[in-house]
Design an enzyme around this catalytic site. Structure first.
Site, PDB file in Angstrom:
ATOM      1  N   ASP A  68       0.844  -1.194   0.000  1.00  0.00           N
ATOM      2  CA  ASP A  68       0.000   0.000   0.000  1.00  0.00           C
ATOM      3  C   ASP A  68       0.886   1.252   0.000  1.00  0.00           C
ATOM      4  O   ASP A  68       0.386   2.378  -0.061  1.00  0.00           O
ATOM      5  CB  ASP A  68      -1.008   0.003   1.162  1.00  0.00           C
ATOM      6  CG  ASP A  68      -0.351  -0.070   2.521  1.00  0.00           C
ATOM      7  OD1 ASP A  68       0.889  -0.182   2.593  1.00  0.00           O
ATOM      8  OD2 ASP A  68      -1.080  -0.027   3.534  1.00  0.00           O
ATOM      9  N   ASP A 107      -0.934  -6.075  -0.087  1.00  0.00           N
ATOM     10  CA  ASP A 107      -1.304  -5.477   1.204  1.00  0.00           C
ATOM     11  C   ASP A 107      -2.808  -5.318   1.343  1.00  0.00           C
ATOM     12  O   ASP A 107      -3.485  -4.892   0.393  1.00  0.00           O
ATOM     13  CB  ASP A 107      -0.695  -4.071   1.305  1.00  0.00           C
ATOM     14  CG  ASP A 107       0.554  -4.035   2.154  1.00  0.00           C
ATOM     15  OD1 ASP A 107       0.685  -4.877   3.065  1.00  0.00           O
ATOM     16  OD2 ASP A 107       1.403  -3.152   1.903  1.00  0.00           O
ATOM     17  N   LYS A 137      -0.764  -9.359   2.964  1.00  0.00           N
ATOM     18  CA  LYS A 137       0.004  -8.854   4.110  1.00  0.00           C
ATOM     19  C   LYS A 137      -0.892  -7.905   4.891  1.00  0.00           C
ATOM     20  O   LYS A 137      -1.678  -7.162   4.315  1.00  0.00           O
ATOM     21  CB  LYS A 137       1.266  -8.132   3.637  1.00  0.00           C
ATOM     22  CG  LYS A 137       2.100  -7.541   4.795  1.00  0.00           C
ATOM     23  CD  LYS A 137       3.473  -7.135   4.374  1.00  0.00           C
ATOM     24  CE  LYS A 137       3.570  -5.789   3.718  1.00  0.00           C
ATOM     25  NZ  LYS A 137       3.060  -4.655   4.511  1.00  0.00           N
ATOM     26  N   GLU A 206       9.866  -3.733  10.331  1.00  0.00           N
ATOM     27  CA  GLU A 206      10.229  -2.438   9.750  1.00  0.00           C
ATOM     28  C   GLU A 206      10.783  -1.492  10.809  1.00  0.00           C
ATOM     29  O   GLU A 206      10.175  -1.289  11.862  1.00  0.00           O
ATOM     30  CB  GLU A 206       9.007  -1.803   9.062  1.00  0.00           C
ATOM     31  CG  GLU A 206       9.338  -0.432   8.463  1.00  0.00           C
ATOM     32  CD  GLU A 206       8.363   0.073   7.417  1.00  0.00           C
ATOM     33  OE1 GLU A 206       7.454  -0.676   7.019  1.00  0.00           O
ATOM     34  OE2 GLU A 206       8.544   1.236   6.992  1.00  0.00           O
TER      35      GLU A 206
HETATM   36  O1  KIV Z   1       3.664  -1.115   1.567  1.00  0.00           O
HETATM   37  C1  KIV Z   1       4.855  -1.440   1.532  1.00  0.00           C
HETATM   38  O2  KIV Z   1       5.594  -1.159   0.596  1.00  0.00           O
HETATM   39  C2  KIV Z   1       5.375  -2.178   2.672  1.00  0.00           C
HETATM   40  C3  KIV Z   1       6.852  -2.380   2.730  1.00  0.00           C
HETATM   41  C4  KIV Z   1       7.489  -1.162   3.257  1.00  0.00           C
HETATM   42  C5  KIV Z   1       7.203  -3.581   3.509  1.00  0.00           C
HETATM   43  O3  KIV Z   1       4.654  -2.562   3.526  1.00  0.00           O
END
Ligand code: KIV
Length: 289
Positions: A68, A107, A137, A206
């Site tokens: 995201d 995501d 995710k 992170e």
């Molecule tokens: O949204 C994204 O790019 C992420 C990464 C920073 C792991 O969650």
């Protein structure tokens, strides 16, 4: 077994290396588990469109994340917060269409899973059915464990994301490093164990101190994927626009830029405009008669 079922050999986790190893099918969660067993580190990049994803797929990147981060890196928002499910479905479907071999993880955006495990399931199913992704995710450790459990029970592979969780930018008041100090470090360990216990197949760490990320990696059986987590996580992820030098302005301390695409693209655009202005383009070889 029907014609499109994987053969028994395809069903097995690859014993070849993840990078450049599996070529005739997509990377699976079993391949990632096997990589942790043999101590092979792997890479993950974000992707938001078919063209760029195809480049990374051909380069052998085993896992692509339709993050995201599309919000601030692709769609022009300031944060990830405004990103919607419809946008994630559209971007994820493009990334799936542009790739053959990488595992595609998408995501769940802010507001699409926090209400209840049922809401998480509804939206994870959209990403799998409408976009064709192989995994989702979501952010949060202990607080997201019930949703992870339900998704995994239903057959959805889940990558968890703890430490600095960008969807909470307004609660954090920015993007501060997480897990500093005893209490915060213990909470991060509890979060990591909670998502593993709930069935996540991997966890993103992170912006956490390298020593703490190393400790979590050692204590977990599932792979850890670091972004600002130092050198000892099982895998590393970067936002592709940061990695390739497309991002304007400052990038976070944990980013290494492997190209200067913003300069290359800007130079190409300026050269095109100059050619048009001066009459050098189109030339005879670009013209029909
Ligand atoms: O949204 C994204 O790019 C992420 C990464 C920073 C792991 O969650």
């Amino acid at each position: 077994m029907n014609a499109s079922s994987p053969s028994p050999a395809q069903n097995q986790a690859s014993t070849a290396t993840l990078y450049g190893g599996v070529t005739n099918r997509r990377v699976t969660v079993r391949d990632l588990a096997a990589a942790k067993q043999r101590g092979e580190k792997w890479s993950m990049l974000t992707a938001y469109d078919a063209l760029t994803a195809g480049v990374f797929d051909e380069a052998g990147i085993p896992v692509l994340l339709v993050g995201d981060s599309a919000g601030n890196c692709h769609l022009g928002y300031e944060t990830t917060v405004p990103v919607t499910m419809d946008q994630m479905v559209m971007l994820s479907a493009a990334v799936v269409r542009g790739t053959k071999r990488s595992m595609i993880v998408a995501d769940l955006p802010f507001g699409s899973y926090q209400e209840s495990p049922a809401q998480a399931m509804h939206n994870a199913a959209r990403l799998m059915k409408e976009a064709g992704v192989g995994a989702v995710k979501l952010e949060g450790g202990e607080r997201s464990a019930r949703s992870i459990e339900l998704l995994v029970e239903a057959g959805v592979p889940v990558m968890a994301h703890i430490g600095l969780t960008p969807q909470s930018v307004h609660a954090f008041g920015g993007y501060p490093v997480q897990g500093r100090g005893d209490e915060a470090a213990h909470q991060l360990l509890r979060d990591a164990k909670a998502v593993q216990q709930a069935g996540a197949f991997a966890v993103v760490l992170e912006a956490v101190p390298a020593e703490l990320a190393a400790q979590v990696t050692e204590q977990l059986a599932i792979p850890t994927v670091g972004i600002g987590g130092g050198p000892d996580t099982d895998a590393q992820v970067l936002v592709w626009t940061d990695m390739a030098g497309m991002t304007a302005g400052r990038v976070p301390k944990f980013v290494k830029q492997y190209a200067d695409l913003r300069a290359v693209l800007g130079d190409a655009a300026r050269a095109f405009a100059e050619d048009v202005r001066g009459g050098a383009f189109p030339a005879e070889e670009h013209s029909f008669h």
